[in-house]
Write a protein that holds these residues in place. Sequence first.
Motif, PDB file in Angstrom:
ATOM      1  N   ILE A 176       3.739   9.383  -9.695  1.00 26.31           N
ATOM      2  CA  ILE A 176       3.076   9.531 -11.000  1.00 26.31           C
ATOM      3  C   ILE A 176       2.366  10.873 -11.080  1.00 26.31           C
ATOM      4  O   ILE A 176       2.432  11.581 -12.098  1.00 26.31           O
ATOM      5  N   PHE A 177       1.686  11.246  -9.968  1.00 26.77           N
ATOM      6  CA  PHE A 177       0.973  12.520  -9.940  1.00 26.77           C
ATOM      7  C   PHE A 177       1.952  13.685 -10.101  1.00 26.77           C
ATOM      8  O   PHE A 177       1.712  14.634 -10.864  1.00 26.77           O
ATOM      9  N   GLY A 178       3.073  13.608  -9.353  1.00 29.24           N
ATOM     10  CA  GLY A 178       4.075  14.661  -9.480  1.00 29.24           C
ATOM     11  C   GLY A 178       4.665  14.716 -10.875  1.00 29.24           C
ATOM     12  O   GLY A 178       4.896  15.800 -11.427  1.00 29.24           O
ATOM     13  N   LEU A 179       4.905  13.518 -11.456  1.00 24.27           N
ATOM     14  CA  LEU A 179       5.447  13.468 -12.808  1.00 24.27           C
ATOM     15  C   LEU A 179       4.467  14.055 -13.811  1.00 24.27           C
ATOM     16  O   LEU A 179       4.859  14.794 -14.728  1.00 24.27           O
ATOM     17  N   GLU A 180       3.169  13.741 -13.621  1.00 25.27           N
ATOM     18  CA  GLU A 180       2.151  14.291 -14.512  1.00 25.27           C
ATOM     19  C   GLU A 180       2.083  15.809 -14.401  1.00 25.27           C
ATOM     20  O   GLU A 180       1.969  16.517 -15.405  1.00 25.27           O
ATOM     21  N   LEU A 181       2.158  16.308 -13.142  1.00 26.13           N
ATOM     22  CA  LEU A 181       2.159  17.764 -12.957  1.00 26.13           C
ATOM     23  C   LEU A 181       3.361  18.405 -13.646  1.00 26.13           C
ATOM     24  O   LEU A 181       3.237  19.452 -14.314  1.00 26.13           O
ATOM     25  N   PHE A 205       0.838  -1.200   0.000  1.00 26.50           N
ATOM     26  CA  PHE A 205       0.000   0.000   0.000  1.00 26.50           C
ATOM     27  C   PHE A 205       0.877   1.256   0.000  1.00 26.50           C
ATOM     28  O   PHE A 205       0.627   2.205  -0.758  1.00 26.50           O
ATOM     29  N   ILE A 206       1.912   1.239   0.883  1.00 33.59           N
ATOM     30  CA  ILE A 206       2.809   2.396   0.937  1.00 33.59           C
ATOM     31  C   ILE A 206       3.533   2.576  -0.393  1.00 33.59           C
ATOM     32  O   ILE A 206       3.681   3.700  -0.902  1.00 33.59           O
ATOM     33  N   LEU A 207       3.981   1.454  -0.958  1.00 28.85           N
ATOM     34  CA  LEU A 207       4.660   1.519  -2.249  1.00 28.85           C
ATOM     35  C   LEU A 207       3.734   2.052  -3.338  1.00 28.85           C
ATOM     36  O   LEU A 207       4.122   2.900  -4.149  1.00 28.85           O
ATOM     37  N   ALA A 208       2.475   1.542  -3.321  1.00 29.38           N
ATOM     38  CA  ALA A 208       1.509   2.002  -4.324  1.00 29.38           C
ATOM     39  C   ALA A 208       1.200   3.488  -4.142  1.00 29.38           C
ATOM     40  O   ALA A 208       1.094   4.243  -5.127  1.00 29.38           O
ATOM     41  N   PHE A 209       1.060   3.911  -2.863  1.00 30.41           N
ATOM     42  CA  PHE A 209       0.773   5.317  -2.587  1.00 30.41           C
ATOM     43  C   PHE A 209       1.938   6.201  -3.043  1.00 30.41           C
ATOM     44  O   PHE A 209       1.728   7.261  -3.665  1.00 30.41           O
ATOM     45  N   SER A 210       3.162   5.726  -2.735  1.00 30.72           N
ATOM     46  CA  SER A 210       4.346   6.483  -3.170  1.00 30.72           C
ATOM     47  C   SER A 210       4.417   6.542  -4.691  1.00 30.72           C
ATOM     48  O   SER A 210       4.770   7.574  -5.270  1.00 30.72           O
ATOM     49  N   LEU A 211       4.075   5.429  -5.308  1.00 31.87           N
ATOM     50  CA  LEU A 211       4.088   5.383  -6.771  1.00 31.87           C
ATOM     51  C   LEU A 211       3.059   6.333  -7.358  1.00 31.87           C
ATOM     52  O   LEU A 211       3.330   7.053  -8.338  1.00 31.87           O
ATOM     53  N   LEU A 212       1.862   6.361  -6.734  1.00 26.58           N
ATOM     54  CA  LEU A 212       0.823   7.280  -7.203  1.00 26.58           C
ATOM     55  C   LEU A 212       1.268   8.724  -7.045  1.00 26.58           C
ATOM     56  O   LEU A 212       1.042   9.559  -7.935  1.00 26.58           O
ATOM     57  N   LEU A 213       1.887   9.037  -5.884  1.00 27.25           N
ATOM     58  CA  LEU A 213       2.399  10.395  -5.681  1.00 27.25           C
ATOM     59  C   LEU A 213       3.455  10.740  -6.729  1.00 27.25           C
ATOM     60  O   LEU A 213       3.469  11.850  -7.274  1.00 27.25           O
TER      61      LEU A 213
END
Length: 480
Positions: free
Chosen positions: A345-350, A335-343
């Motif tokens: 990805i979100f930062g990369l998208e921004l 979950f932590i890994l997925a959350f970090s990955l989402l963050l």
Amino acid sequence: MKKNIITSVEITDSHIKVLQSKILKGKTVVCSCDIHSIREHSDEEIEHVLVAVFEDKKILTEDIVLVISRRLAFVKYMRLPSNNDVEIKKMIGLQLVNNMPYSQDEILFKPYILERERSGYTKLLVLIVQKEIVSRYLKLFEKVGIVLSQVTLSSIGILNWFIYQESENRKKIKDAVVLVNIDVLHSEICFCCHDRLFFSRSVNYGSNDLSEGKIESLVEQICLSIDAYKKENMGPDIGRLKIVSDLPQASSFKDRLEDALKIEVAVIAPFTNVLCQKNMHFAGIKNFTGISLAVGLGLILSDIRGLVNFTPQEVHDNKEEKLRRMKWIRTLALFILAFSLLLGIFGLELYQKKLYLEQLKKRINEAAPEVRAAIDKKLIVEVLDKELKSRVFIPDLIDEIYDLTPEMISYRSLFLTGDNVFTAQGFSESGSSVNDLRANMVKSRMFKEVNLQFATRRKLYKAEVIDFKITAVLDDRKQD
């Protein structure tokens, strides 16, 4: 190590035997065999040997079966008036209170069902081991870094070896077979038929006792075991006896048993019909004689999931609790890994959007002059289009009238007013031609509100003609 490797560890009074098997090309083969002698049978000595063996083999968490010698267990034959497993277990507890020198808290027992009779009775063996013995071995293995989940009896290993031999010979013996497994210091007598163990007993005579002076004592013990089996009517009639040994002295022992029992006796080596991996490691086996490996072979050549298991329930509970805890930890980590990955990805998208926006602004600034020029041209085109749409293109009107006019029609005048009212005047030699003209104009997409103002007959020279006048409004929508 591969996951399909099964390991058996048999600890006797004289040796520690470690055997392994694995699947090769769809067949189970023995891949390793280690034998180590022990003298004092102390915890330190056993631990030292186990450390050496397990470090050498790099065994981590494969399926490992620990074998408890038959001499350390009790086997009681019972016939109880119930076919219900829960009731049977309660009845066994009541029976053991009066027939065992230990309390129920000090022992582990397993019912081994032999037959459920139609009368409602159940024949079974009760396999009993002291908790202290099992706990001792569990602690020794924990020191090595292994949590055992399978602890069984040597009699079960001999039974599985017998089942394996029957399957390889592709025939099943109807009568019971007595197996005498001769080890260094002890021998185990098992009564087997098909896939069931009907009785077993350990005697304090082994391969060292196959001399002329002591052989009679071993023969006597076997005869006593057979008499007890028959007296209690424990199972099917005995058809033959097999001596499990690869010693030369077993031949004379066979002859002596045939004379005493008057039944067929055969000698069979433990490795008979057993497949071994090429260049298999036989550590120590060449240095020892009179050792039987039938117990370990029977376990690693069979499915260990259905074994009689003496591992205490709390061990299984602790193992399941650890598995659940590890599962939660893995889930949380994922979950932590997925959350970090989402963050991420979100930062990369921004970041990518920011770069894209900057590039877009740059392109807009570069294209601004061209856009303004295009807007100006568009305004000019719109003005011209509006101006042209408000006008009637006379050639198109003439072409349309020409296509709609029948052959008998002649025009005197065609007139178009500023408000797009079209007037056609002429004459025709036929009245139907005038009607056809009006009908054609009604069908035309260029005209609407088509009206025939008049149609009158008159003489023109010697012929009669029809004067007419038709008005219509040009349809602006159809001129695009």
